[in-house]
Each structure stands twice: as C-alpha cells, then as structure tokens.
Design an enzyme around this catalytic site. Structure first.
Site, mmCIF file in Angstrom:
data_model
loop_
_atom_site.group_PDB
_atom_site.id
_atom_site.type_symbol
_atom_site.label_atom_id
_atom_site.label_comp_id
_atom_site.label_asym_id
_atom_site.label_seq_id
_atom_site.Cartn_x
_atom_site.Cartn_y
_atom_site.Cartn_z
ATOM 1 N N TRP A 84 27.347 24.677 48.843
ATOM 2 C CA TRP A 84 26.161 24.854 49.703
ATOM 3 C C TRP A 84 26.062 26.291 50.196
ATOM 4 O O TRP A 84 25.023 26.710 50.691
ATOM 5 C CB TRP A 84 26.185 23.878 50.878
ATOM 6 C CG TRP A 84 27.180 24.143 51.988
ATOM 7 C CD1 TRP A 84 28.489 24.483 51.861
ATOM 8 C CD2 TRP A 84 26.923 24.056 53.404
ATOM 9 N NE1 TRP A 84 29.071 24.604 53.114
ATOM 10 C CE2 TRP A 84 28.140 24.352 54.080
ATOM 11 C CE3 TRP A 84 25.801 23.742 54.176
ATOM 12 C CZ2 TRP A 84 28.264 24.347 55.465
ATOM 13 C CZ3 TRP A 84 25.931 23.742 55.568
ATOM 14 C CH2 TRP A 84 27.144 24.043 56.190
ATOM 15 N N ASP A 85 27.153 27.045 50.037
ATOM 16 C CA ASP A 85 27.156 28.455 50.431
ATOM 17 C C ASP A 85 25.964 29.179 49.804
ATOM 18 O O ASP A 85 25.351 30.038 50.421
ATOM 19 C CB ASP A 85 28.458 29.127 49.968
ATOM 20 C CG ASP A 85 29.689 28.439 50.536
ATOM 21 O OD1 ASP A 85 29.765 27.196 50.439
ATOM 22 O OD2 ASP A 85 30.572 29.129 51.063
ATOM 23 N N GLU B 282 34.786 20.329 58.787
ATOM 24 C CA GLU B 282 35.731 19.632 57.910
ATOM 25 C C GLU B 282 37.006 19.179 58.631
ATOM 26 O O GLU B 282 37.934 18.692 57.993
ATOM 27 C CB GLU B 282 36.068 20.523 56.708
ATOM 28 C CG GLU B 282 34.869 20.703 55.787
ATOM 29 C CD GLU B 282 35.087 21.740 54.686
ATOM 30 O OE1 GLU B 282 34.403 21.653 53.662
ATOM 31 O OE2 GLU B 282 35.935 22.640 54.859
ATOM 32 N N LYS C 37 35.534 22.756 63.342
ATOM 33 C CA LYS C 37 35.954 23.845 62.454
ATOM 34 C C LYS C 37 34.912 24.964 62.362
ATOM 35 O O LYS C 37 35.250 26.140 62.302
ATOM 36 C CB LYS C 37 36.213 23.295 61.043
ATOM 37 C CG LYS C 37 36.622 24.380 60.044
ATOM 38 C CD LYS C 37 36.846 23.846 58.643
ATOM 39 C CE LYS C 37 37.089 24.994 57.653
ATOM 40 N NZ LYS C 37 37.203 24.543 56.283
ATOM 41 N N GLN C 38 33.621 24.588 62.279
ATOM 42 C CA GLN C 38 32.602 25.600 61.981
ATOM 43 C C GLN C 38 31.232 25.120 62.433
ATOM 44 O O GLN C 38 31.085 23.997 62.901
ATOM 45 C CB GLN C 38 32.581 25.892 60.483
ATOM 46 C CG GLN C 38 32.179 24.699 59.631
ATOM 47 C CD GLN C 38 32.403 24.972 58.142
ATOM 48 O OE1 GLN C 38 33.539 24.988 57.685
ATOM 49 N NE2 GLN C 38 31.336 25.187 57.411
#
Length: 685
Positions: free
Chosen positions: A294-295, A424, A492-493
């Site tokens: 998906w980056d 994640e 995480k993000q």
C-alpha cells in the site's frame, strides 16, 4: 549556503545502504554497488520472490596511482539527476558523472573527464577499479558475441514466482572498462563515456545501445538525459521560502520519488509498481524483497497524481494487470471478487513471506481503490474504466468487501472481523476503524462510478456501505481503533488519523482533534517514517500550525546525511531509501500546507503555514486537463492556469471562495485574493 538541490560531501557514508540511488523507471542501482535491478524482473517462488540481482558493469571507481586518499568530493545534483565523484590533484581534476537516463530508460552511463589545471607536459593517468564479474545468483547468464564494441551477456531468472510461470530474460550490453585512462601530455582536457543497455529482448537492448552510441557521437548523451530530467522537474516543482533543511528534504524526496516514474510521452510502458525502497533496493533479504505494498497506492501515489496523471495511470495499470492474481487470493480465502496482496510482485498473488499479513491486513484492497478514485476525480478519465480494465477491478473490489462482511444481529450492522489494521501491533481484531472506513469508501465509489458509466448499481453495495460499522465512542467523541480498543494502548503507526486524511471520513473538527490527541502520545516514536506526516496534516487542518510543525520535524530523524536517503525507522533499521516516508512527507507539504483536497467534483484549497515559511509555490498541478500554478503567502493566494490540454475532456475552470466570490481561470491570466478557503471546479459555461 549553496544550492539546496545539490547534496555534496567530501567522504561517502560508511554504511553503503545510505549511498544515493541512481535509477529511472526501468533500471536502478546505488552508486558504487556491484548489482543493479531491472523493473519487474523477480526470481524466487512465492514468498521468496525478490528482485533479481544483475551484475553491474558500471560499478567503476576512479583511483590515482600510488595515492590512497587523494582529496575528493562527491555530489548528487537533483536538478540534473546526476551523481558525480571528483578527485582533486596538483595540476589536474578528474570527474566521474553517473546517471540512469531518464527518457531512454534502458540506458545507464558514466563519463570520466580529466582536466589539466597547469601547463605541465606530463601525461596524467587515472586508474579505473571495478569488481565486476558477469555472474548472478538469480540469473543463468551466458556470454554472447560483442556488438558495436560492447560486451554482451543474457540469461533467464532461475525460479518463477508461480510454478510454470514466466521467467524473464535479461539482455545486457556494455562498453568494456579499461584498467586506466590517460590524458596525453599535449592535451588540456579529455572525456570518455561508458554505456550500458539492459532490456528483456536482444533487439531492444541492441537498439537502445545503438541509440546511446549515436548520441555519444554527437556529444549529447548526457544532455539528452539532463534535458528530459529538467522537463520532468519543471512539470512538478515545489519551492518554498523557509528553512534550508526543509528545502533540501523536498528536493531529495522529489528526486528519489520522480526517478521511479515512467517518462512523459511513454503511454503503454509496462510499469511494475514502486516498492518501499525503490528499484535500486530489493535483493533477497533487503527492503521487503522489492515487493509492492500500500506504500505505493496510499503514500506515494497522491503526489505523483498531482503532477503527472499519466504516470499515476501507469501505477493503476500495474494493479489492473495483477487483477487475476488478486482474484486468486480472494478465492483462496473463500471470498468473492479480488483481494489485493499485502505484498505484490509480478503476478498479484500474495508473496508476503509471513502468512498473517496476507491473511489479515486486508485494508490494502481498499487502499488500491482509493488511488483509482483519486485518479478519476482528478482526470475524469472514463476510458481507463470502460476500455482498459478499470471497471472490472472496481467491481471485483466491491464484491470482495461485500463477501468479507458478516451481519451482526445484535448491532444490526455489518462487521468485518479478524483483521490486522495499519497498526501492526494488533491482529485478529474486529471492525478496524480504518479498514471498515476504507471498505465503505470503496463501495461508495463503486456505486458512484457505476452511475457515471450508466451501469446498474447492485443494491448490495449500497446496503453494505450504509450499514457497515465504523467504531465510534459517542461518550469520548473519538474513533476507537477497533472493537475493544482501550485508550492509551500503544500503536505502531498512523492508523485512525488516516480517517481524516486521506479518507476524508465525515467527522466534526472536535472529533478530528480528539482522534489526534488520543493517538499522538501513544504512537511509537520508533515506528515508520510516514506516520508523523499524517499527524501534521491533521493539525494543519485544524490550523494548529506549530503542533503540525513539531510532528513534521520528527521526520528529520529519518533523513540521513549527506545524500538525504531516508531510513524507515529512526534507529536506521527497516527499508532504506524509504520512498514511503518521502511520500508521506511530500503529502504534508503538498496537501497539508496548501489544504489541497481532491473531492468528487472539485479541488479544494485551504492553506496553513508554520511561521518559518513565508511563501510556497507549487507549479504544474494537474486538474481536469489543466495545469495550474499556485503561489501562496501568509496574506494571499495567487493561481494561474498555465496550460490547457487539447484533450476534449479538458474543462474550463473557475475558483470559488467560501465567501461566495468567483473567479474564472483563463489560461495565462493569474488571479489573486486574500487567503481564505475555497475550491476549483468546472466552469458552468
């Protein structure tokens, strides 16, 4: 202070991963690296598939006889797309220039120039050191006959991704490298050029090599590259009056990201996507093996779409070509339609080495469709959907989401259970806010597009979209990350903050603020680089410019010196030359500072700057067949249509301000007004 677009150093970084990359859309390497990669050429089965290492004959380094450490300097010039190494000696200078040709994408080249600084009659000799061996662990290479003075090898990858699947062949021609070069006693200056051509057919490799030779003969090989590169950069410049480090970061991000895209005027070029570390990285064991995540669709794509819709289309065509693999993934998990792989290579089948991500991190399918939606809203290109396979993909994604939901009798809503969200650190959760919001987005877009294309809209799509649960805590007025999330749990993000941007999920400013306040302190500081950009965009939306700036500043710990190569995590671990982080950073400037938002039938702006930026100029923004320049200061917004394409789809535009004022935008005439929110839309005339 020097040019912010030229990065110089007197020594190379000790970690070779931080050397700058030299790539175009087809070939990629790091400077002074013994291997290169070719777009779409992978070797290895399923989860082991990785970019095939191809030996690099242009890995050549200059040395002076009898001198171990001569004074030297290195430069990456992002304006010319060229890396140079210069040795300074008493009486002469030797310079090597290396580049991947931007428009002739099968070519890489370097030149060496020795220039005398005095009138000494002595010859000057430079040694050329290369570890090149025509062998590869991933290809079965065979030497062929020389061609026009070039050596020739070719060979197939060893292991296909899918049993019985294709094994690409690589053909390579290169100018032999002598052990040394000598400037004669009577010569003041001399240059030598060395060329390499790589292609998947012998004919294409030879044709490209010959083309390179004829440009060399007229002394125009390098300038044909720099001209193509300059034209690209002119078509997408972001200039700001502000801190030097920010200017340098912008030049670096644009250089590395734009190196990856197909050159203009190459429709039909088979583009194989952009991996987190780009084409120069992705050998076995590094940079996620060169797989596409998906980056590409969420983090890199919006920046490319803004400037180069044709390149953005090529990225979408990669997803269309891998649709069969995505359908296979859905079927394998017992669902309908298409489930895009968490990690994609040549076929679209799941190639993630760890099963949990492919099985659970399913938001990727909605992320892919978001890119299609942004493209459609920006271009109104119906041909992509009607004739080039886009509709089949949209329909398959909608079918997947409907089949992936289950009806909850208790809540009288649809649920999506057992997923891993973008965060994640959690898996097997129910109703991830981001996953469900992106699924709803997919279904709404599919229904809208069907209406535009005059196709029937399945009732199920609208039913599933309107009744899909997106968790919301009415008491605390924020979005829990998933069912059962407790405030304060580490993340995480960037995850829930993505609801505001890029999803533009409907919510009040109060809820948007609460989401930012809730997740900012619990997001891992060591997490991946793109995260802070999205917090910055959120704070800019709320006009909290200093809070935004403190988030964006966190990105700088992921930018390494001296060549501004990004690392995924601030401790230096993870993917290197992390284009994903650069994509997030560019979005913070291109969509954050400007407030640009691509909506269904309008392009919105709502600028907000931190105090240390006085002016931002974004050139050649594409919208509905027009190119627009925006110049924004603290006081005023100035915009001008600089170009209208001949395409019958191109629409005359007007700018409308929230206060109700309306300005027709005519080619070549600039309009300006005091800073206030507004949008650009088709003129009703």
């Amino acid at each position: 202070q020097g040019d912010p677009a030229v990065f110089t150093a007197t020594a190379l970084p000790t970690d070779p991963r931080l050397l700058p990359t030299v790539t175009n859309t087809y070939l990629g390497t790091r400077v002074f690296r013994d291997i290169l990669h070719v777009s779409g050429v992978y070797s290895g089965a399923a989860g082991d598939t990785h970019r095939a290492d191809v030996p690099n004959p242009l890995n050549v380094r200059m040395a002076l006889p009898g001198m171990d450490h001569p004074p030297e300097s290195f430069a990456l010039n992002t304006r010319t797309g060229t890396f140079s190494h210069t040795i300074h000696s008493t009486g002469y200078v030797a310079t090597q220039q290396l580049y991947a040709h931007h428009s002739l994408v099968h070519l890489m080249a370097f030149s060496i120039t020795i220039q005398r600084l005095d009138h000494s009659p002595q010859p000057v000799t430079i040694q050329l050191q290369t570890p090149f061996v025509p062998q590869s662990q991933d290809l079965d290479l065979t030497p062929g006959p020389d061609f026009q003075g070039a050596h020739y090898i070719y060979g197939q990858t060893l292991v296909p991704e899918v049993e019985g699947g294709p094994r690409p062949t690589v053909h390579m021609l290169w100018t032999p490298i002598p052990p040394s070069l000598t400037l004669g006693g009577e010569e003041q200056e001399r240059s030598w050029e060395f060329l390499m051509a790589v292609a998947e057919s012998e004919e294409e490799a030879k044709q490209s090599y010959s083309e390179g030779l004829s440009l060399m003969a007229t002394g125009s090989l390098h300038c044909s590259h720099t001209c193509a590169w300059a034209a690209l950069c002119q078509g997408c410049s972001v200039e700001l009056d502000g801190p030097l480090a920010l200017q340098q970061a912008l030049h670096g991000c644009l250089y590395y990201l734009l190196s990856a895209i197909p050159p203009r005027g190459s429709p039909g070029f088979l583009f194989h996507g952009i991996s987190p570390g780009g084409l120069s990285n992705g050998s076995r064991g590094e940079d996620y093996w060169g797989h596409i995540f998906w980056d590409q669709d969420t983090w890199m794509f919006p920046n490319i779409l803004l400037f180069h819709p044709q390149a953005a289309r090529a990225m979408l065509e990669y997803r269309i070509r891998t649709l069969e693999g995505a359908k296979h993934n859905a079927q394998e998990q017992g669902y309908k339609g298409a489930k895009f792989p968490w990690e994609s290579a040549a076929t679209g089948r799941e190639v993630c080495p760890e099963e949990i991500y492919g099985a659970q991190e399913i938001h990727i399918t909605g992320d892919v469709l978001m890119a299609f939606e942004q493209y459609y809203c920006t271009t109104q290109d119906q041909k992509l959907f009607q004739e080039d396979g886009g509709w089949e993909l949209v329909e398959a994604v909608a079918q997947y989401w409907c089949s992936r939901m289950v009806w909850s009798e208790d809540e009288q809503l649809y649920h999506i259970r057992g997923v891993m969200p973008p965060d994640e650190y959690h898996c097997q959760v129910d109703n991830s806010a981001y996953t469900n919001a992106v699924a709803r987005h997919s279904l709404n877009f599919a229904a809208e597009l069907a209406r535009d294309l005059l196709l029937p809209v399945p009732e199920e799509w609208e039913d599933c979209a309107s009744k899909l649960k997106v968790p919301f805590d009415a008491e605390r007025k924020y979005h829990p990350e998933y069912d059962g999330y407790s405030p304060g749990e580490p993340v995480k993000q960037a995850d829930v903050v993505l609801l505001g941007f890029p999803l533009m999920h409907p919510m009040s400013a109060e809820v948007r603020r609460n989401d930012l306040e809730m997740y900012e302190p619990v997001t891992d500081l060591a997490g991946p680089a793109m995260t802070w950009s999205m917090f910055a965009v959120g704070w800019l939306e709320l006009k909290e410019v200093q809070r935004a700036q403190s988030q964006l500043h966190k990105c700088f710990s992921n930018i390494t010196e001296p060549f501004k190569v990004w690392v995924e995590n601030s401790d230096g671990s993870g993917a290197v030359n992390f284009l994903t982080g650069m994509g997030g950073f560019l979005q913070a400037v291109l969509f954050g500072y400007t407030g640009f938002r691509i909506k269904r039938s309008s392009f919105h702006f709502n600028p907000a700057f931190p105090h240390d930026i006085t002016k931002l100029k974004v050139s050649s923004v594409s919208y509905l067949g027009n190119k627009l320049d925006f110049t924004i200061t603290m006081e005023e917004i100035r915009m001008e249509v600089t170009e209208t394409s001949q395409d019958p789809l191109a629409s005359p535009l007007e700018a409308v301000l929230e206060s109700g004022q309306c300005f027709p935008l005519q080619e070549g005439q600039s309009v300006s007004f005091p800073v206030e929110p507004g949008w650009i839309q088709r003129s009703p005339t």
